[in-house]
Design an enzyme around this catalytic site. Structure first.
Site, PDB file in Angstrom:
ATOM      1  N   SER A 117       0.843  -1.185   0.000  1.00 35.66           N
ATOM      2  CA  SER A 117       0.000   0.000   0.000  1.00 35.66           C
ATOM      3  C   SER A 117       0.889   1.250   0.000  1.00 35.66           C
ATOM      4  O   SER A 117       1.721   1.411  -0.900  1.00 35.66           O
ATOM      5  CB  SER A 117      -0.959  -0.040   1.206  1.00 35.66           C
ATOM      6  OG  SER A 117      -1.982   0.905   1.055  1.00 35.66           O
ATOM      7  N   GLU A 216      -1.851  -2.520  -8.164  1.00 40.75           N
ATOM      8  CA  GLU A 216      -3.019  -2.918  -7.374  1.00 40.75           C
ATOM      9  C   GLU A 216      -3.525  -1.675  -6.671  1.00 40.75           C
ATOM     10  O   GLU A 216      -2.802  -0.689  -6.559  1.00 40.75           O
ATOM     11  CB  GLU A 216      -2.652  -4.010  -6.368  1.00 40.75           C
ATOM     12  CG  GLU A 216      -1.559  -3.640  -5.376  1.00 40.75           C
ATOM     13  CD  GLU A 216      -2.034  -2.853  -4.167  1.00 40.75           C
ATOM     14  OE1 GLU A 216      -3.233  -2.922  -3.835  1.00 40.75           O
ATOM     15  OE2 GLU A 216      -1.217  -2.149  -3.569  1.00 40.75           O
ATOM     16  N   HIS A 283      -4.937  -5.502  -1.715  1.00 35.64           N
ATOM     17  CA  HIS A 283      -5.703  -5.229  -0.505  1.00 35.64           C
ATOM     18  C   HIS A 283      -6.861  -6.197  -0.284  1.00 35.64           C
ATOM     19  O   HIS A 283      -7.614  -6.044   0.670  1.00 35.64           O
ATOM     20  CB  HIS A 283      -6.285  -3.809  -0.567  1.00 35.64           C
ATOM     21  CG  HIS A 283      -5.271  -2.718  -0.397  1.00 35.64           C
ATOM     22  ND1 HIS A 283      -4.366  -2.389  -1.378  1.00 35.64           N
ATOM     23  CD2 HIS A 283      -5.028  -1.876   0.634  1.00 35.64           C
ATOM     24  CE1 HIS A 283      -3.617  -1.376  -0.969  1.00 35.64           C
ATOM     25  NE2 HIS A 283      -3.993  -1.052   0.254  1.00 35.64           N
TER      26      HIS A 283
END
Length: 317
Positions: A117, A216, A283
């Site tokens: 992330s 992502e 995630h």
């Protein structure tokens, strides 16, 4: 099969039982309760997890002030007893402190850094400043409902073995139909799309020529994903890519007729390179771990992404 050539990446030593790993929070805040399960897993692997002095600090939406978060990272890189750095979570804030990282310490004693992330920005900085390969995987604030046993086994393999990592595309993943046939090999770089796009114009956006780009994201509606990919295209960042590995785009709907699969297919489909979607990286539930900064191959015939390890065999100290 992929070549053992890691294109000048620095691969830190593999973690072994008995190693101390520092748990740092360079982005958003977390809590001891959230991290307790992650520490339990690490102890079960024979590691010695040590929360950084400011791991549970809070300063608004940050895990402490910039000075505190940078100090924890630099302490980890400077301490010879610490053999790995595991981020507790992402969130936001790494880009505020990457310029304060002691890259000389990183180069002097390379250590594996794991996270995802917002941690994509940290891994970009470490790639730029030290050519350090890293691990894109779950943080220490562990949730079994999202990252079950297979997720734990995947992280363990990436940190504590020197075997290549192979991840197969999963038909039930929303992005599975995002693909352009073919196979390509290059350095695997990237991670969270938001952080890749936010690195445009900074020293940390890597040269992606000949690279396999990993993307992502989470809770970004299709039009924002379109905007980020269009920005990357217009900035020339995607020129010369070897291929694209598409992970999970979790909760990325907004009610419009255009879906996230539509956007990814359109914005990636005419780059002239192989694209493999459906990878359980990101995630979403069942998140798996993959090295970044090492040689990797995407292959739509076998539906696999295979990457050389981020860690190297342990040499006597």
């Amino acid at each position: 099969m992929i070549s053992e050539d890691t294109t000048a990446a620095v691969r830190p030593p593999v973690l072994v039982p008995g190693d101390a790993v520092l748990l740092v929070s360079p982005s958003g805040p977390t809590s001891p309760e959230r991290v307790a399960r992650g520490m339990e897993l690490l102890v079960g692997w024979g590691l010695r997890p040590v929360p950084a002095p400011n791991a549970y600090a809070r300063h608004g939406f940050l895990a402490g002030t910039d000075d505190l978060r940078a100090a924890d990272l630099n302490a980890a890189f400077a301490d010879p007893e610490i053999r790995g750095v595991i981020c507790t979570r992402g969130g936001y804030g790494v880009q505020r402190i990457v310029d304060a990282i002691d890259m000389a310490a990183v180069r002097r004693d390379p250590k594996v850094v794991a996270g995802f992330s917002d941690i994509t920005a940290l891994q970009f900085a470490l790639w730029r400043g030290a050519r350090l390969a890293g691990v894109h995987g779950p943080g220490a604030a562990w949730r079994d409902e999202r990252t079950p046993l297979r997720s734990a086994e995947s992280l363990h393999a990436a940190l504590m073995t020197t075997e290549p990592v192979t991840i197969s595309a999963v038909p039930t993943e929303e992005t599975f139909d995002v693909r352009v046939p073919g196979h390509a090999t290059g350095t695997l770089l990237g991670g969270n799309l938001c952080m890749i796009a936010a690195s445009i114009g900074t020293p940390d956006l890597p040269d992606l020529t000949g690279a396999v780009l990993l993307i992502e994201d989470v809770q970004e509606p299709p039009y924002k994903v379109d905007r980020m990919l269009t920005h990357l295209r217009r900035a020339g960042a995607l020129d010369g890519l070897a291929g694209v590995a598409v992970g999970q785009f979790t909760d990325c709907g907004d009610g419009w007729d255009t879906t996230i699969v539509d956007v990814l297919g359109e914005r990636l489909g005419d780059l002239g390179v192989p694209v493999l979607g459906g990878l359980p990286i990101g995630h979403g539930p069942g998140q798996l771990t993959v090295p970044v900064g090492t040689r990797a191959t995407v292959n739509t015939d076998t539906n696999t992404l295979t990457a050389s390890p981020a860690v190297s065999p342990r040499l006597p100290r």
